[in-house]
Design an enzyme around this catalytic site. Structure first.
Site, PDB file in Angstrom:
ATOM      1  N   ASP A  28       0.830  -1.198   0.000  1.00 43.87           N
ATOM      2  CA  ASP A  28       0.000   0.000   0.000  1.00 43.87           C
ATOM      3  C   ASP A  28       0.868   1.252   0.000  1.00 43.87           C
ATOM      4  OD1 ASP A  28      -2.312   1.477   0.038  1.00 43.87           O
ATOM      5  OD2 ASP A  28      -2.673   1.241   2.183  1.00 43.87           O
ATOM      6  N   ASN A  76     -10.493  -3.341  -6.403  1.00 40.58           N
ATOM      7  CA  ASN A  76      -9.732  -2.364  -7.183  1.00 40.58           C
ATOM      8  C   ASN A  76     -10.384  -2.001  -8.504  1.00 40.58           C
ATOM      9  OD1 ASN A  76      -6.411  -3.499  -6.144  1.00 40.58           O
ATOM     10  ND2 ASN A  76      -7.727  -1.904  -5.294  1.00 40.58           N
TER      11      ASN A  76
END
Length: 248
Positions: A28, A76
């Protein structure tokens, strides 16, 4: 939150005896890395791919048995299509540019999640990478693509329910071990250490079943800045933890 610091030694202090078998990473911070430098998000993703290369090489050198990377979640798809397209392009480039090195190092590639939802040419690249490395006996590199743990667990329990309906198994025989055997990671050891970069403290639907007894490590380091020293520091931290698994 544990602030990871660069260690001058790039070998875990405790040696092989203290290594986790399975390390999983939520990669991330690519977007924030790019934003801090006033660059487009794709620039952060490109630097993130460089971090993947570093960590895969180092994990193999150290002797990790399994490394799982959360590359593209089932959530996503909600991102702008331009960014999704960029991510797919980077995945294509990574496979084409790095497969020879990965295969030559004895790494076995596995994929979890429904990657067949991707475009046909990318699916073929992934299938070929899996097939080419299937007989390798070094580290297993598991890439989570279009992956979500809730969906994985639902698929596993649905498969067991269908077998029970067909009379193949007794519903009373469905145990936690039976569910484990139906997961995408059925032949992979459970997660020992789960790392998330960028300062967020969430699992984000990642390996929820497999990480039931995992040690969790959250670091403020953004993924593009996560390197060999940070990985070693994380493994050193793991070696100092006492794992009881509910016992004394």
């Amino acid at each position: 939150m544990i602030p990871l610091k660069a260690s001058p030694e790039l070998v875990p202090v405790g040696g092989a005896d203290t290594l986790p078998r399975h390390v999983a990473i939520i990669m991330d911070g690519n977007g924030r890395w790019a934003k801090a430098r006033r660059l487009p998000r794709v620039a952060g993703h490109r630097r993130g791919v460089e971090a993947v290369r570093r960590i895969v090489r180092k994990a193999g050198e150290i002797g990790l048995e399994v490394l799982t990377l959360y590359a593209f979640s089932s959530e996503n798809w909600r991102r702008p299509m331009e960014e999704v397209s960029d991510l797919m392009g980077l995945l294509r480039h990574f496979i084409r540019a790095d497969l020879n090195e990965i295969a030559g190092a004895g790494v076995r590639i596995r994929v979890i999640g429904d990657y067949r939802a991707f475009q046909d040419d990318l699916v073929k690249l992934i299938d070929d990478a899996i097939a080419r490395t299937a007989a390798n006996t070094g580290m297993t590199l598991v890439i989570a693509l279009n992956y979500g743990s809730h969906n994985e667990i639902a698929r596993a329990t649905r498969a067991l329910a269908e077998r029970a309906r067909a009379g193949e198994i007794d519903p009373a025989s469905i145990t936690a071990e039976a569910i484990t055997g139906e997961l995408d990671t059925a032949d992979i050891p459970p997660v020992d250490l789960l790392i998330r970069t960028s300062g967020e403290r969430r699992l984000s639907n990642f390996l929820l079943w497999q990480a039931a007894y995992a040690e969790l490590l959250f670091t403020d380091t953004l993924w593009p800045d996560f390197g060999e020293a940070e990985l070693v520091e994380a493994l050193d931290d793991f070696s100092r933890r006492e794992r009881r698994f509910g016992g004394l």
